[in-house]
Design a protein around this motif. Sequence first.
Motif, PDB file in Angstrom:
ATOM      1  N   ASP A   1     -19.057  -3.771 -25.837  1.00 29.94           N
ATOM      2  CA  ASP A   1     -17.943  -3.825 -26.979  1.00 29.94           C
ATOM      3  C   ASP A   1     -18.522  -4.027 -28.376  1.00 29.94           C
ATOM      4  O   ASP A   1     -18.420  -3.732 -29.017  1.00 29.94           O
ATOM      5  CB  ASP A   1     -17.122  -5.175 -26.451  1.00 29.94           C
ATOM      6  N   PHE A   2     -19.651  -5.153 -28.294  1.00 28.69           N
ATOM      7  CA  PHE A   2     -20.457  -5.408 -29.461  1.00 28.69           C
ATOM      8  C   PHE A   2     -21.724  -5.869 -29.336  1.00 28.69           C
ATOM      9  O   PHE A   2     -22.207  -6.119 -28.383  1.00 28.69           O
ATOM     10  CB  PHE A   2     -19.587  -6.897 -29.995  1.00 28.69           C
ATOM     11  N   VAL A   3     -22.497  -5.628 -30.319  1.00 30.82           N
ATOM     12  CA  VAL A   3     -24.008  -6.021 -30.319  1.00 30.82           C
ATOM     13  C   VAL A   3     -24.118  -6.619 -31.654  1.00 30.82           C
ATOM     14  O   VAL A   3     -23.700  -6.437 -32.792  1.00 30.82           O
ATOM     15  CB  VAL A   3     -24.861  -4.534 -30.433  1.00 30.82           C
ATOM     16  N   ALA A   4     -24.792  -7.724 -31.357  1.00 34.94           N
ATOM     17  CA  ALA A   4     -25.057  -8.718 -32.765  1.00 34.94           C
ATOM     18  C   ALA A   4     -26.279  -9.291 -32.503  1.00 34.94           C
ATOM     19  O   ALA A   4     -27.088  -9.117 -31.734  1.00 34.94           O
ATOM     20  CB  ALA A   4     -24.050  -9.869 -32.188  1.00 34.94           C
ATOM     21  N   THR A   5     -26.943  -9.603 -34.014  1.00 42.94           N
ATOM     22  CA  THR A   5     -27.778 -10.107 -34.216  1.00 42.94           C
ATOM     23  C   THR A   5     -27.779 -11.636 -34.590  1.00 42.94           C
ATOM     24  O   THR A   5     -26.911 -11.761 -35.760  1.00 42.94           O
ATOM     25  CB  THR A   5     -28.646  -9.231 -35.300  1.00 42.94           C
ATOM     26  N   ASP A   6     -28.568 -12.510 -33.985  1.00 40.76           N
ATOM     27  CA  ASP A   6     -28.301 -13.877 -34.664  1.00 40.76           C
ATOM     28  C   ASP A   6     -29.311 -14.290 -35.736  1.00 40.76           C
ATOM     29  O   ASP A   6     -30.209 -13.447 -35.962  1.00 40.76           O
ATOM     30  CB  ASP A   6     -28.633 -14.768 -33.241  1.00 40.76           C
ATOM     31  N   ARG A   7     -29.332 -15.652 -36.129  1.00 39.80           N
ATOM     32  CA  ARG A   7     -30.008 -15.869 -37.493  1.00 39.80           C
ATOM     33  C   ARG A   7     -31.499 -15.989 -36.916  1.00 39.80           C
ATOM     34  O   ARG A   7     -32.402 -16.045 -37.881  1.00 39.80           O
ATOM     35  CB  ARG A   7     -29.671 -17.274 -37.852  1.00 39.80           C
ATOM     36  N   GLU A   8     -31.678 -16.146 -35.493  1.00 35.06           N
ATOM     37  CA  GLU A   8     -33.333 -15.937 -35.198  1.00 35.06           C
ATOM     38  C   GLU A   8     -33.869 -14.403 -35.003  1.00 35.06           C
ATOM     39  O   GLU A   8     -34.924 -14.321 -34.696  1.00 35.06           O
ATOM     40  CB  GLU A   8     -33.606 -16.864 -33.911  1.00 35.06           C
ATOM     41  N   GLY A   9     -33.041 -13.608 -35.095  1.00 36.33           N
ATOM     42  CA  GLY A   9     -33.260 -12.265 -34.800  1.00 36.33           C
ATOM     43  C   GLY A   9     -33.024 -11.550 -33.445  1.00 36.33           C
ATOM     44  O   GLY A   9     -33.425 -10.506 -33.185  1.00 36.33           O
ATOM     45  N   ALA A  10     -32.403 -12.395 -32.575  1.00 30.86           N
ATOM     46  CA  ALA A  10     -32.265 -12.226 -31.352  1.00 30.86           C
ATOM     47  C   ALA A  10     -31.143 -11.247 -31.348  1.00 30.86           C
ATOM     48  O   ALA A  10     -29.993 -11.430 -31.990  1.00 30.86           O
ATOM     49  CB  ALA A  10     -32.215 -13.299 -30.305  1.00 30.86           C
ATOM     50  N   THR A  11     -31.149 -10.074 -29.961  1.00 26.03           N
ATOM     51  CA  THR A  11     -30.128  -9.192 -30.112  1.00 26.03           C
ATOM     52  C   THR A  11     -29.427  -9.661 -29.198  1.00 26.03           C
ATOM     53  O   THR A  11     -29.761  -9.654 -27.773  1.00 26.03           O
ATOM     54  CB  THR A  11     -30.836  -7.705 -29.823  1.00 26.03           C
ATOM     55  N   TRP A  12     -27.942  -9.571 -28.994  1.00 26.10           N
ATOM     56  CA  TRP A  12     -27.022  -9.795 -28.191  1.00 26.10           C
ATOM     57  C   TRP A  12     -26.329  -8.800 -27.820  1.00 26.10           C
ATOM     58  O   TRP A  12     -25.551  -8.124 -28.685  1.00 26.10           O
ATOM     59  CB  TRP A  12     -26.102 -11.101 -28.613  1.00 26.10           C
ATOM     60  N   ILE A  13     -25.956  -8.549 -26.586  1.00 26.94           N
ATOM     61  CA  ILE A  13     -24.912  -7.435 -26.171  1.00 26.94           C
ATOM     62  C   ILE A  13     -23.704  -8.219 -25.650  1.00 26.94           C
ATOM     63  O   ILE A  13     -23.870  -9.286 -24.870  1.00 26.94           O
ATOM     64  CB  ILE A  13     -25.554  -6.673 -24.956  1.00 26.94           C
ATOM     65  N   ILE A  14     -22.572  -7.915 -26.139  1.00 23.94           N
ATOM     66  CA  ILE A  14     -21.330  -8.904 -26.049  1.00 23.94           C
ATOM     67  C   ILE A  14     -20.313  -7.835 -25.398  1.00 23.94           C
ATOM     68  O   ILE A  14     -19.935  -6.705 -25.848  1.00 23.94           O
ATOM     69  CB  ILE A  14     -20.751  -9.361 -27.319  1.00 23.94           C
ATOM     70  N   GLU A  15     -19.725  -8.276 -23.963  1.00 25.98           N
ATOM     71  CA  GLU A  15     -18.500  -7.645 -23.537  1.00 25.98           C
ATOM     72  C   GLU A  15     -17.518  -8.535 -23.468  1.00 25.98           C
ATOM     73  O   GLU A  15     -17.669  -9.594 -23.065  1.00 25.98           O
ATOM     74  CB  GLU A  15     -19.085  -7.362 -22.177  1.00 25.98           C
ATOM     75  N   VAL A  16     -16.399  -8.102 -24.059  1.00 25.80           N
ATOM     76  CA  VAL A  16     -14.947  -8.824 -24.005  1.00 25.80           C
ATOM     77  C   VAL A  16     -13.998  -8.155 -23.159  1.00 25.80           C
ATOM     78  O   VAL A  16     -13.967  -6.912 -22.921  1.00 25.80           O
ATOM     79  CB  VAL A  16     -14.512  -8.734 -25.341  1.00 25.80           C
ATOM     80  N   LYS A  17     -13.296  -9.104 -22.078  1.00 30.41           N
ATOM     81  CA  LYS A  17     -12.421  -8.628 -21.335  1.00 30.41           C
ATOM     82  C   LYS A  17     -11.216  -9.412 -21.463  1.00 30.41           C
ATOM     83  O   LYS A  17     -11.378 -10.535 -21.450  1.00 30.41           O
ATOM     84  CB  LYS A  17     -12.875  -8.402 -19.803  1.00 30.41           C
ATOM     85  N   GLY A  18     -10.095  -8.990 -21.077  1.00 30.11           N
ATOM     86  CA  GLY A  18      -9.067  -9.788 -20.895  1.00 30.11           C
ATOM     87  C   GLY A  18      -8.875 -10.555 -19.610  1.00 30.11           C
ATOM     88  O   GLY A  18     -10.043 -10.553 -18.931  1.00 30.11           O
ATOM     89  N   ALA A  19      -7.877 -10.874 -19.068  1.00 31.41           N
ATOM     90  CA  ALA A  19      -7.854 -11.692 -17.578  1.00 31.41           C
ATOM     91  C   ALA A  19      -8.230 -10.715 -16.450  1.00 31.41           C
ATOM     92  O   ALA A  19      -8.836 -11.433 -15.467  1.00 31.41           O
ATOM     93  CB  ALA A  19      -6.558 -12.249 -17.297  1.00 31.41           C
ATOM     94  N   TYR A  20      -8.019  -9.604 -16.507  1.00 32.98           N
ATOM     95  CA  TYR A  20      -8.280  -8.754 -15.469  1.00 32.98           C
ATOM     96  C   TYR A  20      -9.338  -7.802 -15.857  1.00 32.98           C
ATOM     97  O   TYR A  20      -9.635  -7.243 -16.817  1.00 32.98           O
ATOM     98  CB  TYR A  20      -6.937  -7.635 -15.150  1.00 32.98           C
ATOM     99  N   GLU A  21     -10.371  -7.512 -14.692  1.00 34.70           N
ATOM    100  CA  GLU A  21     -11.422  -6.728 -15.008  1.00 34.70           C
ATOM    101  C   GLU A  21     -11.746  -5.909 -13.726  1.00 34.70           C
ATOM    102  O   GLU A  21     -11.690  -6.663 -12.713  1.00 34.70           O
ATOM    103  CB  GLU A  21     -12.656  -7.640 -15.226  1.00 34.70           C
ATOM    104  N   ARG A  22     -11.785  -4.633 -13.820  1.00 27.18           N
ATOM    105  CA  ARG A  22     -11.775  -3.636 -12.692  1.00 27.18           C
ATOM    106  C   ARG A  22     -13.406  -3.597 -12.064  1.00 27.18           C
ATOM    107  O   ARG A  22     -14.242  -4.225 -12.795  1.00 27.18           O
ATOM    108  CB  ARG A  22     -11.713  -2.042 -13.164  1.00 27.18           C
ATOM    109  N   GLU A  23     -13.282  -3.440 -10.829  1.00 30.70           N
ATOM    110  CA  GLU A  23     -14.651  -3.800 -10.183  1.00 30.70           C
ATOM    111  C   GLU A  23     -15.697  -2.669 -10.708  1.00 30.70           C
ATOM    112  O   GLU A  23     -16.700  -3.380 -10.905  1.00 30.70           O
ATOM    113  CB  GLU A  23     -14.640  -3.376  -8.785  1.00 30.70           C
TER     114      GLU A  23
END
Length: 147
Positions: A90-112
């Motif tokens: 869902d998102f790719v972010a870079t923090d202030r130290e330069g580290a790359t974060w992959i971010i996945e966002v889900k609601g209450a239900y997640e398919r297998e």
Amino acid sequence: MTEIWTAEQAREYFRTGREPRVSKKEITRKTNLRPHRTVNGPREKRMNGTEARFVCDYLEPRKRDGLIRSYGFEACKIRLADCGCWYTPDFVATDREGATWIIEVKGAYEREDARIKRLVAARLVRAWGWKFLFAQWKKQQWEYTEL
């Protein structure tokens, strides 16, 4: 011809916001990361309500506070297997130290199948030295898990 980026080129893109120059030799090489495109060019990106809530509750406040330098919505695709299995975070972010974060966002239900892809992708990006954050909206609050 599909443009394929190396992990270093993707990091540069997330850091600067400019697409890297890719030689034809690099385009033919197989890698695990590429920009999110379809046959007819970039697909229109639309956030669902949960993703929009995550931007308002998590990403934007941290960007204002200087904890996050930048973030992008569905900014890349990650090849999980050679058989055509792809994962789009869902998102790719870079923090202030330069580290790359992959971010996945889900609601209450997640398919297998989505859960399995998320766990495989988390293992893969950790091997690259990136970080993976799973955020889930449950019972009117966010639950965060760093994988």
